[in-house]
Scaffold this motif. Structure first.
Motif, mmCIF file in Angstrom:
data_model
loop_
_atom_site.group_PDB
_atom_site.id
_atom_site.type_symbol
_atom_site.label_atom_id
_atom_site.label_comp_id
_atom_site.label_asym_id
_atom_site.label_seq_id
_atom_site.Cartn_x
_atom_site.Cartn_y
_atom_site.Cartn_z
ATOM 1 N N VAL A 4 0.699 -1.061 -0.040
ATOM 2 C CA VAL A 4 -0.044 0.148 0.053
ATOM 3 C C VAL A 4 0.797 1.303 0.095
ATOM 4 C CG1 VAL A 4 -1.785 1.190 1.339
ATOM 5 C CG2 VAL A 4 -1.619 -1.174 1.240
ATOM 6 N N ASN A 5 0.467 2.158 -0.795
ATOM 7 C CA ASN A 5 1.489 3.533 -0.925
ATOM 8 C C ASN A 5 0.903 4.246 0.365
ATOM 9 O OD1 ASN A 5 2.977 3.043 -3.160
ATOM 10 N ND2 ASN A 5 1.252 3.669 -4.423
ATOM 11 N N VAL A 6 1.950 4.791 1.228
ATOM 12 C CA VAL A 6 1.640 5.745 2.176
ATOM 13 C C VAL A 6 2.297 6.812 2.046
ATOM 14 C CG1 VAL A 6 1.672 5.830 4.773
ATOM 15 C CG2 VAL A 6 1.495 3.524 3.636
ATOM 16 N N LYS A 7 1.937 8.209 2.857
ATOM 17 C CA LYS A 7 2.546 9.242 2.432
ATOM 18 C C LYS A 7 3.999 9.179 3.032
ATOM 19 C CE LYS A 7 2.358 13.657 5.065
ATOM 20 N NZ LYS A 7 3.052 13.441 6.315
ATOM 21 N N PRO A 8 4.834 9.741 2.231
ATOM 22 C CA PRO A 8 6.546 9.307 2.487
ATOM 23 C C PRO A 8 6.695 10.336 3.978
ATOM 24 C CG PRO A 8 6.148 10.319 0.100
ATOM 25 C CD PRO A 8 4.894 10.439 0.960
ATOM 26 N N GLN A 9 7.325 9.520 4.658
ATOM 27 C CA GLN A 9 7.615 9.996 6.096
ATOM 28 C C GLN A 9 8.834 9.018 6.515
ATOM 29 O OE1 GLN A 9 4.433 8.684 8.984
ATOM 30 N NE2 GLN A 9 3.474 8.013 7.183
ATOM 31 N N THR A 10 9.590 9.659 7.400
ATOM 32 C CA THR A 10 10.637 8.842 8.036
ATOM 33 C C THR A 10 10.341 7.430 8.562
ATOM 34 O OG1 THR A 10 10.559 10.190 10.008
ATOM 35 C CG2 THR A 10 12.131 10.898 8.265
ATOM 36 N N MET A 11 10.856 6.415 8.310
ATOM 37 C CA MET A 11 10.276 5.031 8.885
ATOM 38 C C MET A 11 11.500 4.073 8.921
ATOM 39 S SD MET A 11 7.427 4.152 9.888
ATOM 40 C CE MET A 11 6.429 5.475 8.978
ATOM 41 N N LEU A 12 12.497 4.934 9.233
ATOM 42 C CA LEU A 12 13.563 4.149 9.530
ATOM 43 C C LEU A 12 13.884 3.611 11.006
ATOM 44 C CD1 LEU A 12 16.578 2.923 8.371
ATOM 45 C CD2 LEU A 12 17.505 5.264 9.208
ATOM 46 N N TYR A 13 13.187 2.270 11.211
ATOM 47 C CA TYR A 13 13.046 1.966 12.878
ATOM 48 C C TYR A 13 13.493 0.433 12.401
ATOM 49 C CZ TYR A 13 10.091 5.685 13.774
ATOM 50 O OH TYR A 13 9.696 7.103 14.001
ATOM 51 N N PRO A 14 14.147 0.009 13.658
ATOM 52 C CA PRO A 14 14.491 0.599 14.938
ATOM 53 C C PRO A 14 15.657 1.789 15.035
ATOM 54 C CG PRO A 14 15.292 -1.508 15.310
ATOM 55 C CD PRO A 14 14.780 -1.602 13.838
ATOM 56 N N VAL A 15 15.524 2.799 15.786
ATOM 57 C CA VAL A 15 16.705 3.620 15.710
ATOM 58 C C VAL A 15 17.278 3.637 17.094
ATOM 59 C CG1 VAL A 15 16.182 5.156 14.016
ATOM 60 C CG2 VAL A 15 15.159 5.479 16.082
ATOM 61 N N PRO A 16 18.432 4.305 17.356
ATOM 62 C CA PRO A 16 19.143 4.066 18.930
ATOM 63 C C PRO A 16 18.286 5.453 19.531
ATOM 64 C CG PRO A 16 20.797 4.598 17.250
ATOM 65 C CD PRO A 16 19.685 4.667 16.305
ATOM 66 N N SER A 17 18.419 5.468 20.640
ATOM 67 C CA SER A 17 18.014 6.558 21.494
ATOM 68 C C SER A 17 19.179 7.129 22.496
ATOM 69 C CB SER A 17 16.674 6.228 22.342
ATOM 70 O OG SER A 17 16.114 7.501 22.963
ATOM 71 N N VAL A 18 19.614 8.153 22.164
ATOM 72 C CA VAL A 18 20.944 8.510 23.079
ATOM 73 C C VAL A 18 20.555 9.677 23.794
ATOM 74 C CG1 VAL A 18 22.441 7.351 21.131
ATOM 75 C CG2 VAL A 18 21.871 9.857 20.976
ATOM 76 N N MET A 19 21.537 9.813 24.772
ATOM 77 C CA MET A 19 21.335 11.164 25.430
ATOM 78 C C MET A 19 22.473 12.152 25.150
ATOM 79 S SD MET A 19 20.333 9.040 28.776
ATOM 80 C CE MET A 19 19.911 10.358 29.792
ATOM 81 N N VAL A 20 22.276 13.079 24.436
ATOM 82 C CA VAL A 20 23.267 14.127 23.899
ATOM 83 C C VAL A 20 23.432 15.267 25.073
ATOM 84 C CG1 VAL A 20 23.976 15.976 22.223
ATOM 85 C CG2 VAL A 20 23.224 13.631 21.665
ATOM 86 N N SER A 21 24.725 15.461 25.706
ATOM 87 C CA SER A 21 24.926 16.441 26.594
ATOM 88 C C SER A 21 25.634 17.602 26.180
ATOM 89 C CB SER A 21 25.568 15.798 27.974
ATOM 90 O OG SER A 21 26.709 15.015 27.556
ATOM 91 N N CYS A 22 25.368 18.861 26.504
ATOM 92 C CA CYS A 22 25.813 19.952 26.074
ATOM 93 C C CYS A 22 26.038 21.158 27.320
ATOM 94 C CB CYS A 22 25.102 20.563 24.703
ATOM 95 S SG CYS A 22 23.173 20.392 25.137
ATOM 96 N N ARG A 23 26.741 22.017 26.895
ATOM 97 C CA ARG A 23 27.107 23.252 27.789
ATOM 98 C C ARG A 23 27.197 24.646 27.173
ATOM 99 N NH1 ARG A 23 29.466 22.847 32.894
ATOM 100 N NH2 ARG A 23 30.852 24.739 33.627
ATOM 101 N N ASN A 24 26.269 25.468 27.529
ATOM 102 C CA ASN A 24 26.591 26.706 26.750
ATOM 103 C C ASN A 24 27.614 27.627 27.428
ATOM 104 O OD1 ASN A 24 25.387 27.998 29.133
ATOM 105 N ND2 ASN A 24 23.541 28.479 28.425
#
Ligand code: FMN
Length: 185
Positions: A4-24
């Motif tokens: 079935v054709n579905v509206k194009p959207q990001t469907m790359l799964y599974p993906v990682p889930s990372v915690m990005v830390s930063c400091r201003n």
């Protein structure tokens, strides 16, 4: 196999889930959960993260061009989710979650002590792609919990990582095979 054709959207799964830390530049630390993360080069070691400009972390990374990618294991599922639904505009996530901010060796952004793998990154290029900006960065230092390192080799087989798949987090399950299984007898 009916398709079935579905509206194009990001469907790359599974993906990682990372915690990005930063400091201003003011010295405020923050953590953002990122699933749109990927390896883009091994020599030099580089990765990319896609960040929406409305995120509090966006300006922090944009102004310093530095961040740390921290890999959470299953014990950090709550913290990983919290950092993906609460903004540093309103809450100090390190304090609220009682996470340990360890001074980076090569970047001012802090490492998250509780995460077994930490990659200190310096941004090389930023590309505005529309909803997200892609930060392409070099991994300039890698820190790993000592139990996962032997003779300078990193072995993460016993690390209980998890993945993200369209609204839900999943454990990794059992090992299904080793690379090369298709050619080995
Ligand atoms: C599992 C998960 C993955 C996410 N991935 C991204 C992502 O790749 N890029 C992004 O801009 N936001 C992503 N988000 C949303 C941010 O983490 C969220 O808006 C966060 O509250 C922003 O924090 P900040 O405002 O302190 O920077 C994700 C959220 C979750 C729960």
């Amino acid at each position: 196999m009916n398709k079935v054709n579905v509206k194009p959207q990001t469907m790359l799964y599974p993906v990682p889930s990372v915690m990005v830390s930063c400091r201003n530049k003011k010295g405020e630390n923050n953590i953002i959960t990122i699933s749109w993360v990927g390896v883009v080069s091994s020599d030099p070691p580089m990765l990319s993260i896609a960040v929406r400009p409305e995120r509090h972390s966006f300006n922090m990374i944009q102004e310093t061009k530095e961040f740390v990618v921290n890999l959470p294991d299953e014990k950090l599922l709550y913290e990983n989710d919290f950092c993906g639904v609460k903004s540093g505009k309103n809450v100090n996530k390190f304090q609220e979650l009682q996470l340990t901010a360890i001074k980076g060796q090569y970047v001012k952004a802090p490492l998250i002590g509780e995460c077994p793998v930490n990659m200190e990154c310096k941004v090389k290029e930023v590309i505005n792609l529309g909803s997200h900006h892609l930060f392409i960065a070099e991994i300039i230092n890698l820190q790993v919990n000592e139990e996962y390192v032997k003779d300078q080799q990193v072995d993460l087989e016993n690390c209980r990582f998890f993945t993200y798949q369209k609204g839900t987090y999943h454990g990794l399950g059992e090992v299904l095979g080793k690379v090369g299984l298709s050619v080995r007898r």
